[in-house]
Write a protein that holds these residues in place. Sequence first.
Motif: not given
Length: 154
Positions: A87-93, A104-106, A110-118
């Motif tokens: 879903r593009g909420l994190v990247t793996r490198s 793994v990085s947000i 991913g920040l937008a999903v987390l902020r919406e929840y908050s």
Amino acid sequence: MQPEPDVASPVSADPELADLAWRVREGVGRLNWRMRAERDPNGPGPAVLAVLSRLYRAGTHTPTELAEAERLQPQSLTRILAWVTERGLVTRSPDPEDGRRSLVSITPDGLAVLREYSVRRERWLAGAIEATLSPTERQLLKLASDLMLRVADA
């Protein structure tokens, strides 16, 4: 039928301190439970939100670090990482220090999903505070929340 005697050691020799500890734990626990209920039932689950939150607050992790930090079984984390990556909420490198590991990085999504929840939880909390507490009680709650942060950071 008589309840089992409490075999645990006393919380504190001071009964008032023991009562305060119980009240704080009970209040924090119930408030946490109630705020978690404010998440979108069609959105990410608690484990996904915990992983996103960990990445936001503590930065990039390896999958092993994430599993340990969130107390997840590696198989569970594998499913979560697949879901959030898709879903593009994190990247793996690749880890530049060890190519066998990934980092793994947000992402901004991913920040937008987390902020919406908050925001959803904070909106509910602000409404509950407004509906149930007087202005004086709100000031007391502000003071109590500052004290709780100090205790948490101790």
